[in-house]
Motif scaffolding. Structure first.
Motif, PDB file in Angstrom:
ATOM      1  N   MET A   1      42.604   8.258  27.453  1.00  0.00           N
ATOM      2  CA  MET A   1      41.337   7.787  27.038  1.00  0.00           C
ATOM      3  C   MET A   1      40.588   9.310  27.324  1.00  0.00           C
ATOM      4  SD  MET A   1      39.043   4.973  29.039  1.00  0.00           S
ATOM      5  CE  MET A   1      37.718   5.628  29.744  1.00  0.00           C
ATOM      6  N   LYS A   2      39.661   9.360  26.317  1.00  0.00           N
ATOM      7  CA  LYS A   2      38.784  10.599  26.167  1.00  0.00           C
ATOM      8  C   LYS A   2      37.561  10.203  27.032  1.00  0.00           C
ATOM      9  CE  LYS A   2      37.440  13.999  23.242  1.00  0.00           C
ATOM     10  NZ  LYS A   2      37.430  14.411  21.840  1.00  0.00           N
ATOM     11  N   VAL A   3      37.163  11.255  27.855  1.00  0.00           N
ATOM     12  CA  VAL A   3      35.917  11.149  28.513  1.00  0.00           C
ATOM     13  C   VAL A   3      34.468  11.569  27.387  1.00  0.00           C
ATOM     14  CG1 VAL A   3      34.522  12.164  30.318  1.00  0.00           C
ATOM     15  CG2 VAL A   3      37.093  11.990  30.800  1.00  0.00           C
ATOM     16  N   ASP A   4      33.573  10.437  27.713  1.00  0.00           N
ATOM     17  CA  ASP A   4      32.426  10.666  26.809  1.00  0.00           C
ATOM     18  C   ASP A   4      31.646  11.678  27.666  1.00  0.00           C
ATOM     19  OD1 ASP A   4      29.997  10.611  25.734  1.00  0.00           O
ATOM     20  OD2 ASP A   4      29.853   8.588  25.524  1.00  0.00           O
ATOM     21  N   GLU A   5      31.905  13.117  27.184  1.00  0.00           N
ATOM     22  CA  GLU A   5      30.969  14.023  27.798  1.00  0.00           C
ATOM     23  C   GLU A   5      29.288  14.009  27.577  1.00  0.00           C
ATOM     24  OE1 GLU A   5      32.072  16.589  29.524  1.00  0.00           O
ATOM     25  OE2 GLU A   5      34.194  15.880  29.483  1.00  0.00           O
ATOM     26  N   VAL A   6      28.928  13.392  26.677  1.00  0.00           N
ATOM     27  CA  VAL A   6      27.532  13.187  26.690  1.00  0.00           C
ATOM     28  C   VAL A   6      27.065  12.221  27.610  1.00  0.00           C
ATOM     29  CG1 VAL A   6      25.629  12.714  24.905  1.00  0.00           C
ATOM     30  CG2 VAL A   6      27.458  13.898  24.115  1.00  0.00           C
ATOM     31  N   ALA A   7      27.880  10.999  27.668  1.00  0.00           N
ATOM     32  CA  ALA A   7      27.125  10.162  28.818  1.00  0.00           C
ATOM     33  C   ALA A   7      27.474  10.789  30.151  1.00  0.00           C
ATOM     34  CB  ALA A   7      28.271   8.997  28.409  1.00  0.00           C
ATOM     35  N   LEU A   8      28.650  11.456  30.367  1.00  0.00           N
ATOM     36  CA  LEU A   8      28.722  12.015  31.677  1.00  0.00           C
ATOM     37  C   LEU A   8      27.753  12.730  32.229  1.00  0.00           C
ATOM     38  CD1 LEU A   8      30.618  12.107  34.092  1.00  0.00           C
ATOM     39  CD2 LEU A   8      32.046  13.801  33.013  1.00  0.00           C
ATOM     40  N   THR A   9      27.393  13.813  31.110  1.00  0.00           N
ATOM     41  CA  THR A   9      26.278  14.866  31.367  1.00  0.00           C
ATOM     42  C   THR A   9      24.852  14.161  31.717  1.00  0.00           C
ATOM     43  OG1 THR A   9      27.410  16.543  29.953  1.00  0.00           O
ATOM     44  CG2 THR A   9      24.930  16.795  30.508  1.00  0.00           C
ATOM     45  N   LYS A  10      24.641  12.959  30.777  1.00  0.00           N
ATOM     46  CA  LYS A  10      23.437  12.153  30.949  1.00  0.00           C
ATOM     47  C   LYS A  10      23.142  11.700  32.458  1.00  0.00           C
ATOM     48  CE  LYS A  10      20.419   8.602  28.931  1.00  0.00           C
ATOM     49  NZ  LYS A  10      19.438   9.120  29.367  1.00  0.00           N
ATOM     50  N   GLU A  11      24.565  11.004  32.844  1.00  0.00           N
ATOM     51  CA  GLU A  11      24.473  10.383  34.084  1.00  0.00           C
ATOM     52  C   GLU A  11      24.291  11.521  35.295  1.00  0.00           C
ATOM     53  OE1 GLU A  11      26.691   6.952  36.405  1.00  0.00           O
ATOM     54  OE2 GLU A  11      28.102   8.681  36.081  1.00  0.00           O
ATOM     55  N   ARG A  12      24.988  12.534  35.166  1.00  0.00           N
ATOM     56  CA  ARG A  12      24.769  13.897  35.977  1.00  0.00           C
ATOM     57  C   ARG A  12      23.377  14.138  36.213  1.00  0.00           C
ATOM     58  NH1 ARG A  12      30.222  17.004  34.754  1.00  0.00           N
ATOM     59  NH2 ARG A  12      31.669  15.587  35.846  1.00  0.00           N
TER      60      ARG A  12
END
Length: 107
Positions: A1-12
């Motif tokens: 499963m590929k991590v959604d980097e955009v969503a992860l960055t937004k959450e951070r």
């Protein structure tokens, strides 16, 4: 499963803001108690260990950040007061009871 980097960055990013809101709330709450500065209580309240009781610490801080950004600072404070403060106070009572029981055993 590929991590959604955009969503992860937004959450951070949201968590970074939420962390600041949480820190301000806790500092004001500590001072309002009238017992002076209490860095240890601040650390206990804002720690990942405590936040983990409510969920993923980053997600908890991100939620605070979203509430603040979508509303205002008071809404962020209200969220903390409703969702985290009761749990913190309960945990503090538990820790105090454990400390008291430990002192009795040492005597």
């Amino acid at each position: 499963m590929k991590v959604d980097e955009v969503a992860l960055t937004k959450e951070r990013e949201e968590a970074w803001i939420g962390d600041a809101v949480l820190a301000l709330y806790v500092r004001e709450w500590i001072l309002a108690r009238g017992e002076g500065l209490d860095g240890e209580a601040f650390i206990r309240f804002t720690s990942n260990d405590f936040l983990r009781l409510h969920g993923n610490p980053t997600s908890v801080e991100a939620e605070i950040g979203r509430v603040y950004q979508n509303n205002d600072l008071q809404a962020g404070f209200d969220w903390i007061e409703t969702n985290l403060l009761p749990r913190f106070l309960n945990r503090e009572k538990q820790l105090a009871a454990r400390d008291k029981a430990g002192r009795k055993k040492k005597r």
